[in-house]
Design an enzyme around this catalytic site. Sequence first.
Site, mmCIF file in Angstrom:
data_model
loop_
_atom_site.group_PDB
_atom_site.id
_atom_site.type_symbol
_atom_site.label_atom_id
_atom_site.label_comp_id
_atom_site.label_asym_id
_atom_site.label_seq_id
_atom_site.Cartn_x
_atom_site.Cartn_y
_atom_site.Cartn_z
ATOM 1 N N ASN A 210 -1.941 -5.979 -9.167
ATOM 2 C CA ASN A 210 -3.324 -6.190 -8.736
ATOM 3 C C ASN A 210 -4.109 -6.127 -9.864
ATOM 4 O O ASN A 210 -3.734 -5.865 -11.022
ATOM 5 C CB ASN A 210 -3.729 -5.301 -7.638
ATOM 6 C CG ASN A 210 -3.895 -3.824 -8.046
ATOM 7 O OD1 ASN A 210 -4.536 -3.515 -8.904
ATOM 8 N ND2 ASN A 210 -2.880 -3.183 -7.174
ATOM 9 N N ASP A 279 -0.339 -2.135 -0.857
ATOM 10 C CA ASP A 279 -0.404 -1.767 0.376
ATOM 11 C C ASP A 279 1.101 -2.124 0.763
ATOM 12 O O ASP A 279 1.678 -1.854 1.754
ATOM 13 C CB ASP A 279 -1.326 -2.500 1.164
ATOM 14 C CG ASP A 279 -2.649 -1.795 0.873
ATOM 15 O OD1 ASP A 279 -2.871 -0.784 0.701
ATOM 16 O OD2 ASP A 279 -3.531 -2.830 0.529
ATOM 17 N N ILE A 307 -1.074 7.400 0.117
ATOM 18 C CA ILE A 307 -1.037 8.830 -0.734
ATOM 19 C C ILE A 307 -2.192 9.665 -0.391
ATOM 20 O O ILE A 307 -1.945 10.847 -0.084
ATOM 21 C CB ILE A 307 -1.039 8.517 -2.194
ATOM 22 C CG1 ILE A 307 0.025 7.554 -2.664
ATOM 23 C CG2 ILE A 307 -1.221 9.535 -3.064
ATOM 24 C CD1 ILE A 307 -0.179 6.870 -4.113
ATOM 25 N N LYS A 337 -13.285 4.367 6.765
ATOM 26 C CA LYS A 337 -12.280 4.719 6.039
ATOM 27 C C LYS A 337 -12.405 6.146 5.788
ATOM 28 O O LYS A 337 -11.213 6.769 5.937
ATOM 29 C CB LYS A 337 -12.216 3.970 4.753
ATOM 30 C CG LYS A 337 -11.064 4.124 4.053
ATOM 31 C CD LYS A 337 -10.938 3.152 2.605
ATOM 32 C CE LYS A 337 -10.657 1.862 3.378
ATOM 33 N NZ LYS A 337 -10.643 0.691 2.411
ATOM 34 N N LYS A 341 -8.936 8.237 7.242
ATOM 35 C CA LYS A 341 -7.930 8.726 6.467
ATOM 36 C C LYS A 341 -8.259 10.357 6.382
ATOM 37 O O LYS A 341 -7.429 11.143 5.664
ATOM 38 C CB LYS A 341 -8.129 8.297 5.056
ATOM 39 C CG LYS A 341 -7.739 6.845 5.088
ATOM 40 C CD LYS A 341 -7.175 6.403 3.595
ATOM 41 C CE LYS A 341 -7.009 4.668 3.574
ATOM 42 N NZ LYS A 341 -6.391 4.458 2.406
#
Length: 401
Positions: A210, A279, A307, A337, A341
Site C-alpha cells: 500500500n 487487511d 494487531i 473504530k 477495537k
Amino acid sequence: MANLADKHIVLGVTGGIAAYKAAELTRALRRSGAQVRVVMTRAATAFVTPLTFQALSGNPVHLELLDPAEEQAMGHIDLARWADAILVAPATADFIARLRIGLADELLPALCLAATAPIVLAPAMNRAMWENRATQANVRALERRGVRILGPAEGEQACGESGPGRLLEPAAILAALAQLWEPGRLAGLSVLISAGPTREAIDPVRYIGNRSSGKMGYALAEAAKAAGAQVSLVSGPVALPPPAVDEVVRVESAADMYRAVLERAERCAIYIGAAAVADYTPTATAPRKVKKTAAQWTLTLTRTQDILSAVAALPNPPFTVGFAAETEQVEEYARQKRLAKGLDLVAANRVGAGQGFDADDNALFVCWSGGETSLPLAPKKILAAQLIALIAERYHGQNPA
Ligand code: C5P
C-alpha cells in the site's frame, strides 16, 4: 525563560553568513539568565569580530586550542566541563562534517569531543548544501549519537536561492534549548509504535502493498523520544532513515508485524498503531515466480489478524492508540473504530489530495472516551508532537501518579 536561568551555555559560532545572528542569540541567552561563553572557529572570525561576542557575552571569547594563555585561563577540558550545553549556531556543512568524523583540529570541534553535555546544532547553509546527501547523512549520523538538530528554517537565502537552510530565529532556538531541562511528559515510560506499510508475498518477486510512507509513525517515534520515552519502533518497509530511538525492528508482512508487536506489547505503557497493515494476505504464497501464461489470474486472499484489537484485548493492555484513514465521514468512522477495537484513543485523517498517505502534511481528528479535538493541517513532524502531547495528557489522566 526559567529553564535557562544560570545555565552555562557554550555558544559555538562557525563561519557562515548567519554568524551575525549569533550576536542576537548571545543577547537573548543572557536576557534569559544564562551564562554564555562564546567559542568561534577561525572561519567565523572572518564574518564577525570576537570583540562583538566578548561585549555581548560579558566573557572573553575562546578562539585557539593551542594558545598557552587561553589554555591557562580556561582550557578546553575545563570549558567542556563548565558547559551545561553546547549550542552551535550557525553550524555550517563543514562543521557538521567535522563533528561527524570526530576531528579535533581546532577548539570548537575538540570541545565537542571532550564534552559530556548535550550538543545542539542549528544548521545554516545554502539550500543545495543542506540537501546534499553527504550533509544529510552527516546530520542523521549525529542525530543517532544524540546530537539535537534545530531547523534549518525555509525561506530566502543570502545566496539568492530559496529553500531549507536558514538559521532558525533566536526565539525558536532558545525555546528548543530550554526544553533540554524540561522533564519529558513521557519520561520513564516505554512507548511501542508500529509504522509503515506491510508487504504480503504473492510469490518470491511480487507482493501486495500500500501507499503508506511511514512518515507519520516515524515522526511519532521521534516526538515520543523527545518527550522522554523509551521508544521501540516496529517498521514495515519504508524509504526513511531510521530515527534516533531505542529499538528499530524491521518487518515485512502483517504476520511478522503481529508477532513483533505482540512480543513487546505487554511490556509497554503506550502502543501506537500507526502502520497501514494489510487487511488481506494471499492464502498461499507460490514458492516460485508465477509465469504469465494464463489470460486471467485469480488470487485468493485471507483476512489478516488485527494487531491493534489483539493488543487492546490483552489482559493488561497498554494505553492503545489507533489510526483511521478514511475518504468520507471521518469523524463518525473514527468514533465507531475506537469502540469496535476497544481503543483508548483514535487519530483519524481524511485521505486524498495532498493529505494522508505519503504526504508531508496531514490534519487529524482525535477522539477518546469523553472527548475529541481537531488538529489542523500541519507538517507531520509538528502534528506528531501535538498528538504525543495529547496522548501523554490522556495517559496521565487514566494513570495518575
Ligand atoms: O480497521 P482499520 O484498518 O481501518 O484500522 C486502522 C487501524 O488499525 C490502524 O491503527 C492500523 O495500524 C490498525 N490495524 C492493525 N492490524 C490490522 C489492520 C489494521 O493493527 N490487521
